[in-house]
Design a protein around this motif. Structure first.
Motif, PDB file in Angstrom:
ATOM      1  N   CYS A 249      26.559  48.131  34.850  1.00 21.50           N
ATOM      2  CA  CYS A 249      27.883  48.272  35.459  1.00 21.50           C
ATOM      3  C   CYS A 249      28.962  47.661  34.570  1.00 21.50           C
ATOM      4  O   CYS A 249      30.027  48.265  34.360  1.00 21.50           O
ATOM      5  N   GLU A 250      28.697  46.489  34.029  1.00 22.08           N
ATOM      6  CA  GLU A 250      29.668  45.819  33.175  1.00 22.08           C
ATOM      7  C   GLU A 250      29.975  46.648  31.930  1.00 22.08           C
ATOM      8  O   GLU A 250      31.137  46.762  31.520  1.00 22.08           O
ATOM      9  N   HIS A 251      28.944  47.244  31.331  1.00 24.62           N
ATOM     10  CA  HIS A 251      29.157  48.015  30.107  1.00 24.62           C
ATOM     11  C   HIS A 251      29.852  49.338  30.399  1.00 24.62           C
ATOM     12  O   HIS A 251      30.628  49.825  29.562  1.00 24.62           O
ATOM     13  N   ARG A 277      34.973  42.469  38.327  1.00 26.23           N
ATOM     14  CA  ARG A 277      36.443  42.481  38.303  1.00 26.23           C
ATOM     15  C   ARG A 277      37.001  41.083  38.588  1.00 26.23           C
ATOM     16  O   ARG A 277      37.951  40.637  37.947  1.00 26.23           O
ATOM     17  N   ALA A 278      36.381  40.389  39.555  1.00 27.96           N
ATOM     18  CA  ALA A 278      36.867  39.060  39.914  1.00 27.96           C
ATOM     19  C   ALA A 278      36.704  38.079  38.755  1.00 27.96           C
ATOM     20  O   ALA A 278      37.614  37.292  38.457  1.00 27.96           O
ATOM     21  N   ARG A 279      35.544  38.113  38.094  1.00 31.14           N
ATOM     22  CA  ARG A 279      35.301  37.194  36.971  1.00 31.14           C
ATOM     23  C   ARG A 279      36.288  37.416  35.833  1.00 31.14           C
ATOM     24  O   ARG A 279      36.669  36.480  35.130  1.00 31.14           O
ATOM     25  N   ASN A 280      36.690  38.664  35.636  1.00 31.06           N
ATOM     26  CA  ASN A 280      37.558  39.011  34.517  1.00 31.06           C
ATOM     27  C   ASN A 280      39.027  39.142  34.926  1.00 31.06           C
ATOM     28  O   ASN A 280      39.848  39.597  34.119  1.00 31.06           O
ATOM     29  N   HIS A 281      39.334  38.740  36.168  1.00 30.83           N
ATOM     30  CA  HIS A 281      40.714  38.726  36.660  1.00 30.83           C
ATOM     31  C   HIS A 281      41.404  40.081  36.464  1.00 30.83           C
ATOM     32  O   HIS A 281      42.563  40.155  36.046  1.00 30.83           O
ATOM     33  N   LEU A 418      24.278  36.885  44.357  1.00 29.97           N
ATOM     34  CA  LEU A 418      25.284  37.940  44.334  1.00 29.97           C
ATOM     35  C   LEU A 418      26.095  37.926  45.629  1.00 29.97           C
ATOM     36  O   LEU A 418      25.528  37.951  46.728  1.00 29.97           O
ATOM     37  N   GLY A 419      27.405  37.865  45.489  1.00 30.85           N
ATOM     38  CA  GLY A 419      28.267  37.803  46.660  1.00 30.85           C
ATOM     39  C   GLY A 419      28.628  39.175  47.210  1.00 30.85           C
ATOM     40  O   GLY A 419      28.121  40.206  46.755  1.00 30.85           O
ATOM     41  N   ARG A 420      29.513  39.176  48.183  1.00 33.33           N
ATOM     42  CA  ARG A 420      30.003  40.407  48.794  1.00 33.33           C
ATOM     43  C   ARG A 420      31.515  40.476  48.608  1.00 33.33           C
ATOM     44  O   ARG A 420      32.175  39.448  48.405  1.00 33.33           O
ATOM     45  N   PRO A 421      32.076  41.675  48.674  1.00 37.95           N
ATOM     46  CA  PRO A 421      33.529  41.800  48.527  1.00 37.95           C
ATOM     47  C   PRO A 421      34.280  40.914  49.518  1.00 37.95           C
ATOM     48  O   PRO A 421      33.918  40.833  50.702  1.00 37.95           O
ATOM     49  N   THR A 422      35.307  40.254  49.036  1.00 35.09           N
ATOM     50  CA  THR A 422      36.091  39.361  49.884  1.00 35.09           C
ATOM     51  C   THR A 422      37.330  40.051  50.438  1.00 35.09           C
ATOM     52  O   THR A 422      38.052  39.456  51.249  1.00 35.09           O
ATOM     53  N   ARG A 423      37.590  41.268  50.010  1.00 34.71           N
ATOM     54  CA  ARG A 423      38.689  42.052  50.566  1.00 34.71           C
ATOM     55  C   ARG A 423      38.120  43.021  51.598  1.00 34.71           C
ATOM     56  O   ARG A 423      37.027  43.545  51.434  1.00 34.71           O
ATOM     57  N   THR A 424      38.879  43.263  52.635  1.00 35.78           N
ATOM     58  CA  THR A 424      38.413  44.137  53.702  1.00 35.78           C
ATOM     59  C   THR A 424      38.416  45.593  53.232  1.00 35.78           C
ATOM     60  O   THR A 424      39.116  45.948  52.266  1.00 35.78           O
ATOM     61  N   PRO A 425      37.662  46.461  53.898  1.00 35.46           N
ATOM     62  CA  PRO A 425      37.707  47.884  53.544  1.00 35.46           C
ATOM     63  C   PRO A 425      39.122  48.462  53.603  1.00 35.46           C
ATOM     64  O   PRO A 425      39.495  49.278  52.750  1.00 35.46           O
TER      65      PRO A 425
END
Length: 439
Positions: A249-251, A277-281, A418-425
């Motif tokens: 996914c990253e690549h 995306r979060a790690r790379n702002h 591994l976390g989950r999305p912190t923004r709502t759908p």
């Protein structure tokens, strides 16, 4: 879940908790059409202890082997369905224990209903169909037009994982589905009860289902709550390729341009994309995370690509999701949408629900690229699995005519943390729509 129980006397204990035999008998009280409220969640069970005050934590689970043996004892010998996280321990045991011709992991839940129907017509026996409650939607048509007693009358025992059970924390899409699951079963006219979390009760529930199937000749559902089964570690592994899905996914994302839109499939891949995306702002506005609707990311991406012909649209799909509604590839290919790019990240496993194998892992027999060609995709690249080939192929996809297809093969597994999305759908959708409107 776990409860803190203070028990001052043996007499009080015996009045509250009966021997397993008497509790097992109570599960026979279920009747076709009973509301689920008639089967309250079992309380934690205690063993008899000396007459002195003390506290303890006790929790029971059903051993997958014991439940499998129980089903065999009641003449249930054929299994089919789509794996679920609440059933993963039992499903893994079945996959490694049942003969190959007695267990088939299907592409979707409707396929499983049809498969069970064919098995019944050929043998006169009832199959076990397993699925997550979110898959009930895929079952509605074959249940109502095939299996229901008033049409072809096909008996089958359905094990349904109850994600989003009221009162339990879960993801938004599961909370919605969980709250309506009993109502759906009532509307379909399917009798159901919860599967007890101790083997005596489970055995009684199976016997009740067996007796119903023998007379009513229609589906019967056992709803399986969270943490019903003991842990069972699957022996299935697929690590012949060097990269994990998260690395893939990253690549992929690193090879894209800032104007490219991404629609990612349900499960781990979307979670990994969100964390990248979060790690790379980088923000999350360029990605639509399909948190549910397994198998439909392909069509979501196509709808966007048709409406936004000047923007490259990438569908990041999974092997299990692609198989679930593969007919969408025929529509995608014949639509001839030149800005559509379809990438299937294939690890040969249902990784998000326990890691059970998919047909996608049979690389010598099932070929996604040939399927894409047959469906009319304009460009089909060779399968890749290394960093260099991934980056090169994804960059090519941006310049080649679409619909364009690429299969990336990787090993199964994911990070434990591994976390989950912190923004709502709703927030995800709003951000993504603003991004699409910006061109």
């Amino acid at each position: 879940m776990f409860g803190l129980i203070r028990r001052p006397t043996r007499h009080l204990l015996s009045s509250l908790f009966r021997a397993p035999a008497s509790r097992a008998a109570s599960s026979n009280d279920a009747h076709p059409g009973d509301m689920i409220a008639n089967n309250p969640e079992p309380q934690e069970k205690q063993e008899n202890q000396p007459d002195q005050p003390f506290t303890e934590l006790v929790r029971h689970f059903v051993n997958p082997k014991d439940f499998y043996d129980c089903l065999s004892d009641n003449n249930f010998n054929f299994y089919c369905g789509v794996p679920d996280s609440l059933l993963k321990d039992f499903c893994s045991y079945v996959d490694e224990t049942a003969p190959r011709d007695r267990h088939i992991i299907t592409a979707n839940e409707g396929n499983a209903i049809a498969l069970a129907s064919g098995y019944h017509m050929a043998t006169g026996k009832s199959a076990v169909v397993y699925l997550q409650n979110s898959g009930l939607g895929n079952c509605v048509n074959p249940i109502m037009s095939l299996a229901t007693p008033s049409v072809y009358s096909v008996p089958m025992l359905m094990l349904v994982g109850w994600r989003g059970e009221p009162g339990k924390m879960d993801e938004p899409q599961h909370q919605v589905q969980g709250s309506v699951t009993p109502l759906m079963l009532d509307s379909l006219g399917i009798p159901y009860q919860t599967l007890p979390d101790f083997i005596e009760g489970a055995r009684s529930a199976v016997e009740t289902a067996r007796d119903y199937l023998a007379t009513a000749k229609g589906p019967w559902v056992l709803l399986v709550r969270r943490q019903c089964f003991y842990k069972y570690k699957s022996k299935f592994s697929q690590n012949i390729y060097p990269l994990t899905r998260e690395e893939v996914c990253e690549h992929i994302v690193s090879a894209l341009e800032g104007s490219d839109a991404i629609v990612s499939t349900t499960g781990m891949l979307s979670r990994e994309l969100f964390e990248f995306r979060a790690r790379n702002h980088q923000g999350h506005h360029r990605d639509f995370l399909t948190v549910g609707s397994m198998g439909h990311a392909t069509s979501i991406a196509l709808g966007i690509a048709v409406a936004k012909p000047n923007r490259k649209v990438f569908c990041l799909d999974g092997d299990g999701a692609c198989l679930m509604h593969m007919g969408a590839m025929g529509i995608t290919g014949t639509t001839a949408c030149s800005n559509y790019c379809h990438i299937v990240v294939n690890n040969g496993a249902h990784d998000s629900v326990g890691g059970q194998p998919t047909a996608g892992g049979m690389w010598g027999r099932l070929n996604f690229g040939q399927i894409a060609k047959g469906c009319g995709y304009e460009t089909v690249l060779e399968p890749v699995s290394t960093v260099e080939d991934i980056r090169e192929s994804v960059a090519k996809m941006r310049t080649l005519p679409g619909p364009c297809f690429l299969e990336i093969r990787c090993k199964k597994g994911n990070r434990i943390n591994l976390g989950r999305p912190t923004r709502t759908p709703i927030e995800n959708k709003s951000d993504f729509m603003d991004f699409l409107a910006s061109d």
